[in-house]
Design an enzyme around this catalytic site. Structure first.
Site, PDB file in Angstrom:
ATOM      1  N   LYS A 155       0.110   5.250   9.183  1.00  0.00           N
ATOM      2  CA  LYS A 155      -1.117   5.827   8.644  1.00  0.00           C
ATOM      3  C   LYS A 155      -2.159   6.031   9.751  1.00  0.00           C
ATOM      4  O   LYS A 155      -1.962   6.833  10.636  1.00  0.00           O
ATOM      5  CB  LYS A 155      -1.651   4.924   7.525  1.00  0.00           C
ATOM      6  CG  LYS A 155      -0.590   4.490   6.492  1.00  0.00           C
ATOM      7  CD  LYS A 155       0.098   5.646   5.814  1.00  0.00           C
ATOM      8  CE  LYS A 155       0.938   5.244   4.614  1.00  0.00           C
ATOM      9  NZ  LYS A 155       2.085   4.395   4.896  1.00  0.00           N
TER      10      LYS A 155
ATOM     11  N   ARG B  19      16.990  -4.641  19.668  1.00  0.00           N
ATOM     12  CA  ARG B  19      16.929  -5.349  18.391  1.00  0.00           C
ATOM     13  C   ARG B  19      16.151  -6.656  18.486  1.00  0.00           C
ATOM     14  O   ARG B  19      15.645  -7.170  17.467  1.00  0.00           O
ATOM     15  CB  ARG B  19      18.350  -5.619  17.857  1.00  0.00           C
ATOM     16  CG  ARG B  19      18.362  -6.328  16.506  1.00  0.00           C
ATOM     17  CD  ARG B  19      19.759  -6.462  15.936  1.00  0.00           C
ATOM     18  NE  ARG B  19      20.670  -7.147  16.820  1.00  0.00           N
ATOM     19  CZ  ARG B  19      20.705  -8.472  17.000  1.00  0.00           C
ATOM     20  NH1 ARG B  19      19.848  -9.253  16.362  1.00  0.00           N
ATOM     21  NH2 ARG B  19      21.591  -9.013  17.801  1.00  0.00           N
TER      22      ARG B  19
ATOM     23  N   ASP C 172      -3.401  -6.878   4.277  1.00  0.00           N
ATOM     24  CA  ASP C 172      -3.012  -5.541   4.711  1.00  0.00           C
ATOM     25  C   ASP C 172      -4.292  -4.794   5.063  1.00  0.00           C
ATOM     26  O   ASP C 172      -5.097  -4.475   4.190  1.00  0.00           O
ATOM     27  CB  ASP C 172      -2.255  -4.836   3.574  1.00  0.00           C
ATOM     28  CG  ASP C 172      -1.728  -3.470   3.988  1.00  0.00           C
ATOM     29  OD1 ASP C 172      -2.331  -2.842   4.872  1.00  0.00           O
ATOM     30  OD2 ASP C 172      -0.722  -3.010   3.407  1.00  0.00           O
TER      31      ASP C 172
ATOM     32  N   TYR D 186      -0.725  -1.616  -3.335  1.00  0.00           N
ATOM     33  CA  TYR D 186       0.115  -0.446  -3.132  1.00  0.00           C
ATOM     34  C   TYR D 186       1.361  -0.566  -4.007  1.00  0.00           C
ATOM     35  O   TYR D 186       1.929  -1.656  -4.150  1.00  0.00           O
ATOM     36  CB  TYR D 186       0.488  -0.356  -1.649  1.00  0.00           C
ATOM     37  CG  TYR D 186       1.540   0.663  -1.320  1.00  0.00           C
ATOM     38  CD1 TYR D 186       1.410   1.995  -1.701  1.00  0.00           C
ATOM     39  CD2 TYR D 186       2.682   0.290  -0.613  1.00  0.00           C
ATOM     40  CE1 TYR D 186       2.384   2.925  -1.391  1.00  0.00           C
ATOM     41  CE2 TYR D 186       3.657   1.219  -0.291  1.00  0.00           C
ATOM     42  CZ  TYR D 186       3.507   2.535  -0.696  1.00  0.00           C
ATOM     43  OH  TYR D 186       4.475   3.457  -0.385  1.00  0.00           O
TER      44      TYR D 186
END
Length: 389
Positions: free
Chosen positions: A203, A52, A178, A106
């Protein structure tokens, strides 16, 4: 200085982050352990090795590779691209702060900024990227970050990046971009002065449509803050996913270059087809931002959009079902060609916004894969000739 910084992108995609060979393994193995033995040099909470806390071997190796290929100082990993976006914003912003962002984004990012962040007292002012003389109207003392996409989803807009960076610096804004659609193969935003680069690694970075992951890369002082916030919020990337993404990275350049070639050829074919109304692709001279794409990118990417001349729902749906190679599915960036309708997928939850942005029901988005382009063109031609005679 990392010795890998002296090598080319091609070499770094293969070797960066894997300089320390483990037990003689030529590939970084999966370290399937959630926690590690305490070491003497652990002085703070974040020094303890725990999944974590984003500091176990697979996480460290992958973060080093990502930072290296984007030419950033540090990287932080996330379980999705949206997690990377939301955690970055929540780290840098507080109540009454404002985001300056471009209008077309997006769908989930747009939804987050327009409808979710206001619940936390964080608001967004949207700018038209083609009207830089109006950008100043969006800035006041509460504006803290400027957020854009290298190539917007789904309209494939390309901003003048140098103007954006100059505008942000003049107004004291942290720049976030992005870079998912462009990839570091076609574009390196940090070289132009952007502070942070975000990727949905699900992606192109992964390219095989079998994982979900995200990252933010950039200035050490900013990324360290994001890592600490992320550690407390509990967002982390599993070692198995790290391994799969690490395995995909060496072929990123090969895949993206093929997708650049295939997408340009498919876009040119569609633009000249009698059944097609319009094609949106930055590599076409007809694209309104073509000159900017030509100036900043080494390749125009694997994404394109188009509309049929026939506007009936039946013809659009028939065309999609007639295709044999492309898969009718959301997401993008993989080795297989995917086709979808943004109005019914990525922007379905934004009825008002998609109308203003001209994201029509007839718009078809294609994520071009690495199949034979001759086979793809033949398939598209057959489907078009039948559905729109």
């Amino acid at each position: 200085m990392n010795i890998m910084n002296s090598y080319s992108l091609t070499t770094n995609l293969v070797h960066a982050g894997e300089e320390n060979i483990c037990e003689g393994a030529v590939c970084t193995p999966i370290f399937q352990s959630s926690t590690y033995l305490t070491q003497e040099n652990e002085k703070e909470y974040h020094d303890g090795r725990y999944i974590r806390l984003n500091n176990t071997p697979n996480q460290i190796s992958l973060a080093k590779k990502l930072a290296c290929i984007e030419k950033g100082e540090l990287a932080c990993l996330f379980p999705s691209g949206m997690s990377a976006i939301s955690m970055t914003m929540l780290t840098l912003l507080k109540e009454k702060d404002t985001i300056v962002a471009q209008k077309c984004l997006y769908g989930a990012t747009l939804k987050l900024m327009k409808y979710e962040f206001p619940k936390l007292g964080i608001h967004t002012k949207f700018i038209d990227i083609d009207m830089p003389n109006t950008w100043g109207d969006s800035v006041n003392s509460s504006a803290k970050v400027l957020y854009i996409e290298a190539i917007t989803n789904p309209l494939l807009e390309v901003v003048d990046f140098q103007k954006i960076v100059y505008f942000a610096k003049e107004n004291g804004l942290i720049t976030i971009i992005d870079n998912t659609f462009a990839t570091p193969i076609n574009f390196n935003p940090i070289e132009l002065g952007f502070d942070l680069v975000i990727h949905s690694c699900s992606k192109y970075m992964s390219g095989h449509m079998d994982i979900v992951a995200g990252c933010v890369i950039g200035k050490k002082e900013l990324v360290e803050k994001i890592i600490q916030k992320t550690n407390y919020m509990g967002s982390c990337l599993d070692p198995n996913v790290c391994f799969l993404l690490m395995r995909s990275m060496p072929t990123l350049e090969l895949r993206v270059k093929m997708q650049n070639i295939n997408a340009l050829r498919l876009a040119q074919f569609l633009e000249n087809h009698s059944s097609v109304k319009r094609v949106i692709y930055p590599g076409l001279v007809s694209h309104p931002n073509h000159q900017q794409a030509k100036q900043y990118f080494s390749g125009y990417g694997g994404m394109l959009c188009f509309e049929l001349k026939s506007t009936t729902k039946t013809s659009v749906q028939e065309f999609l079902t007639l295709l044999r190679i492309p898969l009718l599915a959301p997401s993008l960036g993989g080795i297989k060609t995917l086709i979808t309708r943004p109005a019914l997928t990525s922007h379905v939850m934004l009825p008002l916004e998609k109308e203003k942005l001209d994201i029509t029901l007839e718009m078809i988005r294609v994520s071009v894969g690495i199949e034979s382009i001759d086979d793809l063109i033949k398939d598209f031609d057959n489907a078009l000739s039948t559905a729109v005679p």
